[in-house]
Design a protein around this motif. Sequence first.
Motif, PDB file in Angstrom:
ATOM      1  N   GLY A  20       2.931   2.075  -3.160  1.00 14.12           N
ATOM      2  CA  GLY A  20       2.130   2.733  -4.180  1.00 14.12           C
ATOM      3  C   GLY A  20       1.853   4.187  -3.843  1.00 14.12           C
ATOM      4  O   GLY A  20       1.960   5.052  -4.700  1.00 14.12           O
ATOM      5  N   GLU A  21       1.492   4.435  -2.590  1.00 13.32           N
ATOM      6  CA  GLU A  21       1.051   5.785  -2.218  1.00 13.32           C
ATOM      7  C   GLU A  21       2.187   6.782  -2.099  1.00 13.32           C
ATOM      8  O   GLU A  21       2.097   7.906  -2.596  1.00 13.32           O
ATOM      9  CB  GLU A  21       0.274   5.740  -0.891  1.00 13.32           C
ATOM     10  N   ASN A  30      -1.458   1.733  -7.322  1.00 14.43           N
ATOM     11  CA  ASN A  30      -1.248   2.709  -6.253  1.00 14.43           C
ATOM     12  C   ASN A  30      -2.545   2.980  -5.497  1.00 14.43           C
ATOM     13  O   ASN A  30      -2.570   2.992  -4.272  1.00 14.43           O
ATOM     14  CB  ASN A  30      -0.718   4.024  -6.830  1.00 14.43           C
ATOM     15  N   MET A  45      -0.810  10.021  -9.598  1.00 10.60           N
ATOM     16  CA  MET A  45       0.284   9.061  -9.773  1.00 10.60           C
ATOM     17  C   MET A  45       1.491   9.446  -8.944  1.00 10.60           C
ATOM     18  O   MET A  45       2.164   8.586  -8.388  1.00 10.60           O
ATOM     19  CB  MET A  45       0.700   8.991 -11.231  1.00 10.60           C
ATOM     20  N   GLU A  94      -3.934   2.428  -1.632  1.00  9.67           N
ATOM     21  CA  GLU A  94      -4.205   3.585  -0.773  1.00  9.67           C
ATOM     22  C   GLU A  94      -5.656   3.714  -0.352  1.00  9.67           C
ATOM     23  O   GLU A  94      -5.968   3.969   0.810  1.00  9.67           O
ATOM     24  CB  GLU A  94      -3.760   4.870  -1.489  1.00  9.67           C
ATOM     25  N   LYS A 105       9.336   1.093  -8.165  1.00 11.89           N
ATOM     26  CA  LYS A 105       9.351   2.424  -7.585  1.00 11.89           C
ATOM     27  C   LYS A 105      10.345   2.543  -6.449  1.00 11.89           C
ATOM     28  O   LYS A 105      11.043   3.539  -6.321  1.00 11.89           O
ATOM     29  CB  LYS A 105       7.957   2.791  -7.069  1.00 11.89           C
ATOM     30  N   GLN A 143       1.604  -5.681 -11.380  1.00 11.20           N
ATOM     31  CA  GLN A 143       1.341  -4.671 -10.351  1.00 11.20           C
ATOM     32  C   GLN A 143       2.401  -4.703  -9.260  1.00 11.20           C
ATOM     33  O   GLN A 143       2.945  -3.670  -8.869  1.00 11.20           O
ATOM     34  CB  GLN A 143      -0.022  -4.939  -9.685  1.00 11.20           C
ATOM     35  N   ASN A 150       0.826  -1.208   0.000  1.00  9.58           N
ATOM     36  CA  ASN A 150       0.000   0.000   0.000  1.00  9.58           C
ATOM     37  C   ASN A 150       0.861   1.260   0.000  1.00  9.58           C
ATOM     38  O   ASN A 150       0.623   2.202  -0.761  1.00  9.58           O
ATOM     39  CB  ASN A 150      -0.911   0.033   1.237  1.00  9.58           C
ATOM     40  N   ASP A 189       7.115   7.462  -4.236  1.00  9.62           N
ATOM     41  CA  ASP A 189       7.795   8.517  -4.990  1.00  9.62           C
ATOM     42  C   ASP A 189       7.942   9.810  -4.215  1.00  9.62           C
ATOM     43  O   ASP A 189       8.731  10.673  -4.596  1.00  9.62           O
ATOM     44  CB  ASP A 189       7.003   8.847  -6.272  1.00  9.62           C
ATOM     45  N   GLY A 196      -0.397  10.379  -4.901  1.00 13.77           N
ATOM     46  CA  GLY A 196      -1.489   9.632  -4.301  1.00 13.77           C
ATOM     47  C   GLY A 196      -2.748  10.470  -4.235  1.00 13.77           C
ATOM     48  O   GLY A 196      -2.767  11.661  -4.550  1.00 13.77           O
ATOM     49  N   LEU A 207       5.411  -1.835  -8.163  1.00 15.85           N
ATOM     50  CA  LEU A 207       5.653  -1.295  -6.817  1.00 15.85           C
ATOM     51  C   LEU A 207       7.131  -1.432  -6.448  1.00 15.85           C
ATOM     52  O   LEU A 207       7.760  -0.488  -5.956  1.00 15.85           O
ATOM     53  CB  LEU A 207       4.779  -2.026  -5.791  1.00 15.85           C
TER      54      LEU A 207
END
Lengths: 198, 198
Positions: free
Chosen positions: A114-115, B111, B23, B115, B176, B169, A111, A118, B26, B173
């Motif tokens: 993703g959130e 993402n 993106m 979230e 990132k 997916q 979670n 970055d 969030g 993640l």
Amino acid sequence: MPKVTKKELKRESLLNQGVTMLMGQGYHGTGLQEILNAANIPKGSFYNYFGSKENFGAEVIQHYIDPFITQLAAHLQQSETDALSAIRRYFGELIVELEKNEFKGGCLLGNLMGEIGDSSEICRKSLQFAVGRYRDLLQSGLAKAQQQGTVRSDKTTEEMADLLINTWQGALLRMKIEKSSVPAKQCCKNLLEDFFKP
Amino acid sequence: MPKVTKKELKRESLLNQGVTMLMGQGYHGTGLQEILNAANIPKGSFYNYFGSKENFGAEVIQHYIDPFITQLAAHLQQSETDALSAIRRYFGELIVELEKNEFKGGCLLGNLMGEIGDSSEICRKSLQFAVGRYRDLLQSGLAKAQQQGTVRSDKTTEEMADLLINTWQGALLRMKIEKSSVPAKQCCKNLLEDFFKP
DNA sequence: GCTTATAATATGACCGGTCGTATTAATGCG
DNA sequence: CGCATTAATACGACCGGTCATATTATAAGC
């Protein structure tokens, strides 16, 4: 062992509440005040324990993964079970818990990757470290399984551990939106009982 | 075809900016004002286009997946390429784009699943629909590939499409937080060039 | 051991700001 | 001019973090 101080108890309470609330609402969807209310700790006190919300988030991440690592390590240390069966049993237990929890939350690491993967360098590094710890343990389990002849030897255990973790993360995201443990079960079936087999 | 109105242009500009900013930061990490500033649209006007931020989020999700579906469908419609090669080429193009973008953003669907998958029912349903559309198209491609004999026939194409999406997916993640396309590449290699093969 | 002074720790009101949405005002068009 | 559309403004709530003050712990002197 030294007695746990009241301060340490409060700190841990904050971390526990942090795990629960960031899982349900995300990092930015959860205000500090809500966590403090749940832990019964005043706002000003928070900054005695953690330098900032961001630092707190980074520590919540480590606090979250610790019990998973402990649980997996316990499975792998059982001498009467081969390593692949231990890993399968471990994920089986996770699936039971997720079903009990009505498919909410998923994995906090996924979670938050993703959130805020970055947007917070501190948290990105904490996530990377947590995933690395988890993956290294899985990799060591898969290496043991390779030695025991229950896992294919033509692929590195690093690569298989990565694939397992990535697929599991994606499966838990799907679980949340479909409210079903089928994706998680398929992940285990396809990888642990098929693709990873010799 | 009917001329696109100014209102529709502004609406699309909001959606485009919404995709970009959600993106990067969030859902809860992005305020409406930031999006409105980027799209040069006043606060009060926002509610002419979207009923609420939550409704906007749900439409950003569909707006985000549309070009991916178009791109994949275009690959699959090329008659001189077999379906499995088309799928591989499609993912190869995505990887090139991700590398160009320095591994930021990942997949907006993944993402937001993480979230707000538990906290916004409107967005959860939109996510489910978007993932369903995407998965169905991938499934039809894998079915074609099965017909062409390039994909194994002992597994349903639904299951393989699910596994591919979930692993992708999870790989994004990881991408990132590790700032590397290796997880995405491994996903394609392990599934499209190994596990799915007959 | 007690008292006092000092240091360390804890705290909640407050800060400056932004949030999403509602209300009101302004503008454009037929 | 009236109505529809668009935009400006206002609202109540909440945000992460700070700081002046209160409370507690520790040290020193007798």
